[in-house]
Design a protein around this motif. Structure first.
Motif, PDB file in Angstrom:
ATOM      1  N   SER A 289     -10.676  63.289 -16.458  1.00  0.00           N
ATOM      2  CA  SER A 289      -9.647  64.123 -15.826  1.00  0.00           C
ATOM      3  C   SER A 289     -10.176  65.011 -14.694  1.00  0.00           C
ATOM      4  O   SER A 289      -9.547  65.070 -13.637  1.00  0.00           O
ATOM      5  CB  SER A 289      -8.927  64.980 -16.870  1.00  0.00           C
ATOM      6  OG  SER A 289      -8.082  64.161 -17.628  1.00  0.00           O
ATOM      7  N   PRO A 290     -11.310  65.702 -14.891  1.00  0.00           N
ATOM      8  CA  PRO A 290     -11.778  66.567 -13.792  1.00  0.00           C
ATOM      9  C   PRO A 290     -12.047  65.783 -12.513  1.00  0.00           C
ATOM     10  O   PRO A 290     -11.667  66.211 -11.425  1.00  0.00           O
ATOM     11  CB  PRO A 290     -13.082  67.162 -14.336  1.00  0.00           C
ATOM     12  CG  PRO A 290     -12.998  67.022 -15.793  1.00  0.00           C
ATOM     13  CD  PRO A 290     -12.165  65.815 -16.073  1.00  0.00           C
ATOM     14  N   LEU A 291     -12.650  64.604 -12.670  1.00  0.00           N
ATOM     15  CA  LEU A 291     -12.953  63.772 -11.500  1.00  0.00           C
ATOM     16  C   LEU A 291     -11.662  63.335 -10.799  1.00  0.00           C
ATOM     17  O   LEU A 291     -11.504  63.506  -9.582  1.00  0.00           O
ATOM     18  CB  LEU A 291     -13.746  62.541 -11.957  1.00  0.00           C
ATOM     19  CG  LEU A 291     -14.103  61.541 -10.877  1.00  0.00           C
ATOM     20  CD1 LEU A 291     -15.270  62.048 -10.066  1.00  0.00           C
ATOM     21  CD2 LEU A 291     -14.431  60.186 -11.482  1.00  0.00           C
ATOM     22  N   VAL A 292     -10.732  62.800 -11.596  1.00  0.00           N
ATOM     23  CA  VAL A 292      -9.482  62.300 -11.022  1.00  0.00           C
ATOM     24  C   VAL A 292      -8.692  63.451 -10.410  1.00  0.00           C
ATOM     25  O   VAL A 292      -8.127  63.328  -9.323  1.00  0.00           O
ATOM     26  CB  VAL A 292      -8.651  61.577 -12.106  1.00  0.00           C
ATOM     27  CG1 VAL A 292      -7.340  61.097 -11.537  1.00  0.00           C
ATOM     28  CG2 VAL A 292      -9.426  60.409 -12.670  1.00  0.00           C
ATOM     29  N   THR A 293      -8.688  64.606 -11.103  1.00  0.00           N
ATOM     30  CA  THR A 293      -7.968  65.770 -10.577  1.00  0.00           C
ATOM     31  C   THR A 293      -8.557  66.214  -9.241  1.00  0.00           C
ATOM     32  O   THR A 293      -7.827  66.435  -8.272  1.00  0.00           O
ATOM     33  CB  THR A 293      -8.045  66.940 -11.570  1.00  0.00           C
ATOM     34  OG1 THR A 293      -7.517  66.512 -12.815  1.00  0.00           O
ATOM     35  CG2 THR A 293      -7.258  68.132 -11.070  1.00  0.00           C
ATOM     36  N   ALA A 294      -9.878  66.312  -9.205  1.00  0.00           N
ATOM     37  CA  ALA A 294     -10.528  66.822  -7.991  1.00  0.00           C
ATOM     38  C   ALA A 294     -10.238  65.910  -6.797  1.00  0.00           C
ATOM     39  O   ALA A 294      -9.893  66.391  -5.710  1.00  0.00           O
ATOM     40  CB  ALA A 294     -12.033  66.940  -8.220  1.00  0.00           C
ATOM     41  N   ILE A 295     -10.337  64.600  -6.997  1.00  0.00           N
ATOM     42  CA  ILE A 295     -10.102  63.693  -5.869  1.00  0.00           C
ATOM     43  C   ILE A 295      -8.622  63.677  -5.483  1.00  0.00           C
ATOM     44  O   ILE A 295      -8.278  63.746  -4.305  1.00  0.00           O
ATOM     45  CB  ILE A 295     -10.606  62.278  -6.210  1.00  0.00           C
ATOM     46  CG1 ILE A 295     -12.108  62.316  -6.461  1.00  0.00           C
ATOM     47  CG2 ILE A 295     -10.294  61.308  -5.094  1.00  0.00           C
ATOM     48  CD1 ILE A 295     -12.669  61.041  -7.008  1.00  0.00           C
TER      49      ILE A 295
END
Lengths: 253, 322
Positions: B181-187
């Motif tokens: 989630s953090p990766l997908v959210t950030a991008i």
């Protein structure tokens, strides 16, 4: 006379006072040009008239803007509602690239809070708007394709059609021709003249000739203040203020 | 040599010899990277050789994994990897998309910075930490609260039947969702922020509510980039090893139940590689690595195709209300 009255309007971006004490009446069914040097606040004035100004973080407005006897800044007035009544055309033709031509024109009608349009009615309105801007013949065979491939002038007329489709009372135009070639610009000017029979049009422009050609009234703004306002021939031929005269003759703002 | 230089000049006028050097270096780097991937693939292929010749295609479809008898089949591991990744993505999708929309469009400016920073921090936590947390906190919680609740209310679905352990497919999927989630959210947040202001203003000026602006003007423009973000998340989930190994239960079974323990391709490799004695066992594990390599490649190609299709087909499918 329907139109927009501006009373003691002040506008800020953060701490910067952009507009100072502007009092002005934009008459209905006429074109009023707002001219002035870059950064003088003319675009801000325009964006105060449909409550777009306040969307920028830190922006603030004081004063009254009266549209058909309602102060649009009165407590309890929904800005979303105001923006449906006061349409806006931008400098760059900002169509929606993922939508078809038909969807681009009809998108405003499909937004919530409006009566649900049946497909027939929607189609009628889209066709009518495209006819109003003289784009119907040019795009009628490709309505359900994206707008890629249209010229800048055509795109700008598409944007105007999109604005007209929701049947606003006022049309704000923020330098609508500055991204266009002269021929496309003339085409938009002709369109403005046709549209003023039914709409109140306010045109912000850098192009003095354009203001002289299409506007019935002209307002000159400098450093956030309204310097001069009158009928276009009056302002251009017999300016009362020295600053107006110097700006118009190109000898300094 | 001189002729070659002449042709080079005609093709692309080099004002500075540095241009040519840079161009050469760039091409070399790109080719080197490709070569590296190719060599890794080749090496795995060769190391998996004994298993490849012994089991062939049946390796993929067989459920038996018996190191003592020397019979190996990878189906439970492939299933475990695919099901945990799919579930993880399904759980992560609404969370990440919602968070990205909030951070890019709706949150007040000071809050954006703080929250954005915290989200980025989450991405930096090592996976072993997630794994330990999953094993000691998440799994017991699942066993005591979520799984009984799911069993009680959705027990009519085969997905929520059977004995509960805490550790299992569900725990692995949740851990994966939290990790990607953090990766997908950030991008996604970056992609949303890149949508031109003109697009937003155009719709605002037509009298759109903030939510309509996001839905009609912002999301369609950002769609491709958001799918790209999920593709990256997918890759991360497929390859995740430590955290999954600690919470999945490590039993090579194929069960409908999400409560059941399972095994993934990465977890079996890390669990057994050190103890694999026979050369066939080692080869079978490397065979799994080869399959993981291929599955990852395949899933990425599928995701690309999806983007490509949406790019072309989406234009007609948009805005059904019109």
């Amino acid at each position: 006379m329907a139109g927009i009255q501006v009373e003691a309007l002040h506008a800020w971006y953060g701490r910067d006072l952009i507009l100072k004490q502007v009092d002005l009446v934009f008459p209905g069914k006429a074109i009023t040009a707002v001219i002035g040097p870059s950064g003088c606040g003319k675009s801000t004035l325009l964006r105060c008239l449909n409550r777009m100004h306040e969307l920028v973080p830190g922006a603030r407005v004081a004063g009254r803007v009266v549209l058909n006897e309602t102060d649009i800044y009165h407590y309890g007035v929904n800005p979303v509602e105001i923006r449906r009544r006061v349409g806006m055309v931008f400098q760059n033709p900002n169509i929606f690239p993922t939508m078809t031509i038909f969807q681009n024109v009809g998108v405003g009608l499909a937004l919530a809070g409006r009566q649900r349009y049946r497909h027939r009615q929607l189609e009628t309105r889209v066709v009518k708007s495209l006819q109003q801007v003289g784009l119907w013949e040019e795009v009628k065979d490709r309505l359900h394709r994206t707008a890629t491939g249209l010229s800048a002038g055509q795109l700008q007329r598409l944007c105007i059609a999109r604005t007209l489709a929701v049947e606003p009372e006022v049309l704000l135009m923020d330098e609508p021709c500055s991204a266009l070639d002269p021929i496309a610009a003339i085409r938009i000017e002709e369109l403005m003249r046709e549209l003023k029979a039914s709409y109140t049009i306010i045109l912000v422009t850098h192009n003095m000739q354009q203001a002289a050609r299409v506007a019935d009234f002209t307002a000159f703004i400098s450093r956030g203040e309204l310097i001069e306002y009158g009928s276009t021939p009056e302002v251009f031929l017999r300016p009362r203020d020295l600053r107006t005269e110097r700006y118009i003759t190109g000898t300094g703002g | 040599m001189a002729v070659k230089q002449q042709r080079q000049k005609m093709r692309r006028p080099c004002i500075d010899p540095g241009d040519g050097v840079l161009q050469g270096l760039a091409i070399l780097s790109a080719l080197g990277l490709l070569l590296l991937v190719f060599l890794i693939g080749l090496q795995i292929w060769r190391a998996a050789g004994p298993s490849l010749t012994r089991f062939g295609w049946s390796f993929i479809f067989s459920r038996t994994w018996d190191p003592v008898a020397g019979v190996f089949g990878a189906l439970p591991y492939i299933y475990g990897t695919l099901i945990t990744t799919l579930l993880g993505l399904i759980l992560a999708a609404p969370l990440s998309l919602g968070a990205a929309i909030f951070l890019a469009e709706l949150a007040p400016r000071p809050l954006r910075t703080v929250l954005g920073f915290l989200v980025d921090m989450l991405a930096a936590i090592p996976s072993i930490v997630y794994g330990l947390w999953g094993n000691f906190v998440l799994a017991p919680w699942l066993l005591r609260f979520l799984e009984p609740w799911l069993g009680q209310h959705f027990g009519w679905l085969p997905l929520f039947q059977g004995p509960m352990y805490g550790t299992g497919i569900l725990a692995a999927a949740i851990i994966l969702a939290i990790m990607i989630s953090p990766l997908v959210t950030a991008i996604s947040r970056e992609v949303l922020a890149l949508v031109p202001t003109g697009q937003r203003e155009a719709l605002q000026a037509l009298g759109a509510t903030p939510w309509e602006v996001v839905r009609v003007a912002v999301l369609p423009s950002a769609r491709t980039g958001i799918i790209g973000a999920f593709t990256l998340g997918l890759g991360k989930a497929l390859g995740e090893t430590m955290a999954v190994t600690l919470v999945i239960g490590n039993r090579p079974e194929i069960s409908w139940s999400l409560f059941a323990p399972a095994h993934t391709m990465t977890s079996v490799i890390i669990n057994e590689f050190a103890e694999a004695i026979t050369s066939l066992h080692v080869a079978a594990l490397i065979h799994i690595a080869l399959l993981l390599f291929l599955v990852t490649l395949l899933v990425n190609i599928l995701a690309r195709l999806l983007i490509y299709r949406m790019e072309r087909g989406g234009k007609d499918g948009m805005m059904h209300e019109l």
